[in-house]
Scaffold this motif. Structure first.
Motif, PDB file in Angstrom:
ATOM      1  N   GLY A  26       0.804  -1.215   0.000  1.00  0.00           N
ATOM      2  CA  GLY A  26       0.000   0.000   0.000  1.00  0.00           C
ATOM      3  C   GLY A  26       0.835   1.263   0.000  1.00  0.00           C
ATOM      4  O   GLY A  26       0.295   2.373  -0.032  1.00  0.00           O
ATOM      5  N   MET A  27       2.166   1.117   0.018  1.00  0.00           N
ATOM      6  CA  MET A  27       3.055   2.277  -0.059  1.00  0.00           C
ATOM      7  C   MET A  27       3.420   2.537  -1.512  1.00  0.00           C
ATOM      8  O   MET A  27       3.510   1.592  -2.305  1.00  0.00           O
ATOM      9  N   PRO A  28       3.640   3.783  -1.881  1.00  0.00           N
ATOM     10  CA  PRO A  28       4.027   4.078  -3.263  1.00  0.00           C
ATOM     11  C   PRO A  28       5.410   3.537  -3.576  1.00  0.00           C
ATOM     12  O   PRO A  28       6.272   3.442  -2.700  1.00  0.00           O
ATOM     13  N   GLY A  29       5.641   3.203  -4.839  1.00  0.00           N
ATOM     14  CA  GLY A  29       6.924   2.649  -5.259  1.00  0.00           C
ATOM     15  C   GLY A  29       7.957   3.719  -5.510  1.00  0.00           C
ATOM     16  O   GLY A  29       8.329   3.960  -6.664  1.00  0.00           O
ATOM     17  N   VAL A  30       8.448   4.345  -4.446  1.00  0.00           N
ATOM     18  CA  VAL A  30       9.421   5.435  -4.603  1.00  0.00           C
ATOM     19  C   VAL A  30      10.783   4.877  -4.980  1.00  0.00           C
ATOM     20  O   VAL A  30      11.176   3.778  -4.560  1.00  0.00           O
ATOM     21  N   TRP A  31      11.532   5.628  -5.772  1.00  0.00           N
ATOM     22  CA  TRP A  31      12.852   5.204  -6.219  1.00  0.00           C
ATOM     23  C   TRP A  31      13.940   5.473  -5.196  1.00  0.00           C
ATOM     24  O   TRP A  31      14.999   4.862  -5.217  1.00  0.00           O
ATOM     25  N   ILE A  32      13.679   6.420  -4.308  1.00  0.00           N
ATOM     26  CA  ILE A  32      14.647   6.733  -3.256  1.00  0.00           C
ATOM     27  C   ILE A  32      13.859   7.311  -2.077  1.00  0.00           C
ATOM     28  O   ILE A  32      12.947   8.130  -2.277  1.00  0.00           O
ATOM     29  N   PRO A  33      14.145   6.899  -0.836  1.00  0.00           N
ATOM     30  CA  PRO A  33      13.338   7.367   0.292  1.00  0.00           C
ATOM     31  C   PRO A  33      13.646   8.788   0.752  1.00  0.00           C
ATOM     32  O   PRO A  33      12.851   9.400   1.455  1.00  0.00           O
ATOM     33  N   LYS A  34      14.783   9.319   0.326  1.00  0.00           N
ATOM     34  CA  LYS A  34      15.171  10.686   0.693  1.00  0.00           C
ATOM     35  C   LYS A  34      16.070  11.221  -0.404  1.00  0.00           C
ATOM     36  O   LYS A  34      17.036  10.553  -0.799  1.00  0.00           O
ATOM     37  N   ALA A  35      15.779  12.379  -0.900  1.00  0.00           N
ATOM     38  CA  ALA A  35      16.494  12.922  -2.055  1.00  0.00           C
ATOM     39  C   ALA A  35      17.995  12.994  -1.803  1.00  0.00           C
ATOM     40  O   ALA A  35      18.447  13.464  -0.753  1.00  0.00           O
ATOM     41  N   ASP A  36      18.759  12.526  -2.806  1.00  0.00           N
ATOM     42  CA  ASP A  36      20.219  12.648  -2.828  1.00  0.00           C
ATOM     43  C   ASP A  36      20.921  12.022  -1.623  1.00  0.00           C
ATOM     44  O   ASP A  36      22.056  12.376  -1.303  1.00  0.00           O
ATOM     45  N   MET A  37      20.290  11.059  -0.968  1.00  0.00           N
ATOM     46  CA  MET A  37      20.933  10.412   0.177  1.00  0.00           C
ATOM     47  C   MET A  37      21.923   9.351  -0.298  1.00  0.00           C
ATOM     48  O   MET A  37      21.819   8.811  -1.403  1.00  0.00           O
ATOM     49  N   TYR A  38      22.898   9.056   0.559  1.00  0.00           N
ATOM     50  CA  TYR A  38      23.748   7.907   0.333  1.00  0.00           C
ATOM     51  C   TYR A  38      22.918   6.646   0.606  1.00  0.00           C
ATOM     52  O   TYR A  38      22.116   6.605   1.537  1.00  0.00           O
ATOM     53  N   GLN A  39      23.164   5.595  -0.196  1.00  0.00           N
ATOM     54  CA  GLN A  39      22.380   4.373  -0.033  1.00  0.00           C
ATOM     55  C   GLN A  39      23.230   3.157   0.329  1.00  0.00           C
ATOM     56  O   GLN A  39      22.785   2.027   0.197  1.00  0.00           O
ATOM     57  N   ASP A  40      24.426   3.379   0.825  1.00  0.00           N
ATOM     58  CA  ASP A  40      25.314   2.253   1.096  1.00  0.00           C
ATOM     59  C   ASP A  40      25.219   1.721   2.522  1.00  0.00           C
ATOM     60  O   ASP A  40      25.776   0.656   2.817  1.00  0.00           O
ATOM     61  N   ARG A  41      24.497   2.410   3.423  1.00  0.00           N
ATOM     62  CA  ARG A  41      24.369   1.954   4.804  1.00  0.00           C
ATOM     63  C   ARG A  41      22.923   1.592   5.104  1.00  0.00           C
ATOM     64  O   ARG A  41      22.000   2.388   4.874  1.00  0.00           O
ATOM     65  N   LEU A  42      22.725   0.398   5.653  1.00  0.00           N
ATOM     66  CA  LEU A  42      21.373  -0.071   5.925  1.00  0.00           C
ATOM     67  C   LEU A  42      20.678   0.763   6.991  1.00  0.00           C
ATOM     68  O   LEU A  42      19.484   1.067   6.858  1.00  0.00           O
ATOM     69  N   ASP A  43      21.379   1.157   8.035  1.00  0.00           N
ATOM     70  CA  ASP A  43      20.717   1.917   9.105  1.00  0.00           C
ATOM     71  C   ASP A  43      20.163   3.237   8.580  1.00  0.00           C
ATOM     72  O   ASP A  43      19.047   3.649   8.952  1.00  0.00           O
ATOM     73  N   GLU A  44      20.890   3.898   7.686  1.00  0.00           N
ATOM     74  CA  GLU A  44      20.419   5.169   7.136  1.00  0.00           C
ATOM     75  C   GLU A  44      19.246   4.946   6.185  1.00  0.00           C
ATOM     76  O   GLU A  44      18.313   5.757   6.131  1.00  0.00           O
ATOM     77  N   LEU A  45      19.271   3.852   5.434  1.00  0.00           N
ATOM     78  CA  LEU A  45      18.153   3.533   4.549  1.00  0.00           C
ATOM     79  C   LEU A  45      16.894   3.239   5.355  1.00  0.00           C
ATOM     80  O   LEU A  45      15.794   3.709   5.018  1.00  0.00           O
ATOM     81  N   VAL A  46      17.023   2.479   6.435  1.00  0.00           N
ATOM     82  CA  VAL A  46      15.868   2.152   7.277  1.00  0.00           C
ATOM     83  C   VAL A  46      15.263   3.422   7.867  1.00  0.00           C
ATOM     84  O   VAL A  46      14.036   3.618   7.855  1.00  0.00           O
ATOM     85  N   GLN A  47      16.098   4.285   8.381  1.00  0.00           N
ATOM     86  CA  GLN A  47      15.606   5.532   8.954  1.00  0.00           C
ATOM     87  C   GLN A  47      14.876   6.368   7.910  1.00  0.00           C
ATOM     88  O   GLN A  47      13.789   6.913   8.175  1.00  0.00           O
ATOM     89  N   ALA A  48      15.434   6.464   6.709  1.00  0.00           N
ATOM     90  CA  ALA A  48      14.814   7.260   5.650  1.00  0.00           C
ATOM     91  C   ALA A  48      13.466   6.669   5.222  1.00  0.00           C
ATOM     92  O   ALA A  48      12.506   7.395   4.965  1.00  0.00           O
ATOM     93  N   VAL A  49      13.382   5.329   5.128  1.00  0.00           N
ATOM     94  CA  VAL A  49      12.112   4.694   4.769  1.00  0.00           C
ATOM     95  C   VAL A  49      11.063   4.956   5.843  1.00  0.00           C
ATOM     96  O   VAL A  49       9.920   5.332   5.546  1.00  0.00           O
ATOM     97  N   CYS A  50      11.426   4.751   7.095  1.00  0.00           N
ATOM     98  CA  CYS A  50      10.461   4.939   8.184  1.00  0.00           C
ATOM     99  C   CYS A  50       9.976   6.380   8.270  1.00  0.00           C
ATOM    100  O   CYS A  50       8.805   6.632   8.586  1.00  0.00           O
ATOM    101  N   GLU A  51      10.840   7.330   7.961  1.00  0.00           N
ATOM    102  CA  GLU A  51      10.466   8.740   8.074  1.00  0.00           C
ATOM    103  C   GLU A  51       9.726   9.277   6.849  1.00  0.00           C
ATOM    104  O   GLU A  51       8.927  10.212   6.972  1.00  0.00           O
ATOM    105  N   ASN A  52       9.920   8.656   5.679  1.00  0.00           N
ATOM    106  CA  ASN A  52       9.452   9.297   4.448  1.00  0.00           C
ATOM    107  C   ASN A  52       8.531   8.475   3.557  1.00  0.00           C
ATOM    108  O   ASN A  52       7.881   9.052   2.671  1.00  0.00           O
TER     109      ASN A  52
END
Length: 388
Positions: A122-148
């Protein structure tokens, strides 16, 4: 194995026609090159490196060329999730919020592992959870998904392919429920790559793989930047040495991806290493999305002018061939339970359990979505036609 499977064999002339078609594609500039491996009942009939890593054909590919496999990484993450179910750590009915409490908020708080695997959150298929973020660390990706990335409809009502969020959440669920407390990179290496002998597969570009690594030529078809924190350029993520992106971060070879697919063909085991049970694979390769459209590919079909948009046909973490004759990367001649995965206009594997056929292909020169579907549909049908 049934008697009819034992009796089947490859027609060598048809396999050579498959190779010739790839050569013609490359000659006319559709893509730069391909490394392909096709087997029947575990016996390899075609194992070839064709073309080059670049448009000018100055960097020939080899059978051990290392590619960024893009969303084929999702298949690796998904299989670990299925394995975790069999080990009693997770269930298809496990809610994400019960493992990742910060993933709260209606309606997404009802999302389960089943919804993540079938792209029906039910979530939109976004290509990136936060604009221009680094995507190499899982903890930062999780935080960005949960927030955005928030739910737009209740889970189960729509099928929106998730380029990033679903596997980020699955990766974190695996990490948080791991009895050993390992990082995602260690978990996937120790529980999947090493047991299967996938020695050239890694989360990130391991130093010993660098000399064989093919730098992706995006050719303007990827709509966002994919950034890593240490390498230069708008797609530096795919050259990072350390990359914990469970959705796109792995590198591999055609041979290694064939070994992964061969494990699935054999019912979850390869060379004595048991990853999944046969029953899990039987359930996973079924269509779990009914007649729902995959909204991303419905848009692709409409832009391409196709008369019939293809249904989503998604199993538990796999794409499935399905029943209808539609544009499909797995071809139109494969069986309905043919299953596998694909990545960003360039990579694919599938297993046809009826024909006992495995197809693994990694390519150079990223194609647009519709052109890539048509390319792999044609190559897949050629592979099937070689079985007699």
């Amino acid at each position: 194995m049934s008697a009819d499977k034992v009796e089947r064999q490859f027609d060598e002339g048809r396999l050579q026609e498959l190779r010739a078609v790839i050569e013609r594609d490359i000659a006319q500039g559709d893509y730069h090159g391909a490394v392909i491996r096709v087997s029947l009942g575990g016996k390899v009939g075609l194992d070839a490196a064709i073309g080059s890593a670049d448009a000018d054909q100055t960097k020939p590919l080899s059978v051990d060329s290392v590619f960024s496999i893009f969303s084929l990484t999702k298949a690796l993450t998904n299989v670990l999730a299925l394995r975790s179910i069999e080990l009693g750590r997770l269930a298809l009915t496990t809610r994400v919020v019960d493992i990742i409490p910060e993933f709260k908020g209606a309606p997404r708080e009802q999302v389960t592992l089943l919804h993540l695997l079938t792209h029906t959150t039910g979530m939109p298929g976004v290509w990136i959870p936060k604009a221009d973020m680094y995507q190499d660390r899982l903890d930062e990706l999780v935080q960005a998904v949960c927030e955005n990335v928030h739910g737009s409809v209740p889970p189960g009502e729509r099928c929106d392919y998730s380029p990033v969020a679903n596997q980020v959440l699955i990766g974190e669920m695996l990490r948080r429920t791991d009895p050993k407390g390992r990082s995602f990179s260690d978990l996937i290496r120790e529980d999947l790559f090493e047991p299967l002998g996938m020695h050239d597969t890694h989360m990130g570009v391991r130093p010993d793989l660098r000399a064989r690594k093919i730098v992706p030529d995006m050719r303007g078809v990827i709509p966002i930047k994919c950034l890593g924190r240490t390498q230069p350029g708008p797609f530096s993520l795919f050259e990072e040495e350390v990359c914990e992106a469970p959705h796109v971060g792995a590198v591999s070879t055609t041979r290694d991806m064939w070994r992964f697919a061969e494990m699935l063909r054999r019912g979850g085991e390869l060379d004595g290493a048991r990853i999944l049970s046969p029953r899990m694979i039987e359930v996973a390769r079924r269509n779990h999305t009914g007649d729902l459209y995959n909204e991303l590919y419905r848009a692709v079909a409409l832009r391409a002018g196709w008369l019939t948009p293809p249904p989503a046909y998604i199993g538990l973490g796999f794409s499935v061939r399905g029943e209808k004759i539609v544009h499909h990367q797995f071809g139109t001649l494969t069986s309905r339970e043919t299953f596998g995965n694909y990545g960003a206009g360039t990579t694919m594997f599938w297993i046809d359990p009826t024909l006992d056929l495995v197809f693994s292909c990694l390519t150079a020169g990223v194609m647009t979505q519709a052109a890539n579907i048509q390319r792999f549909q044609r190559l897949s049908d050629l592979a099937v036609s070689a079985v007699v």
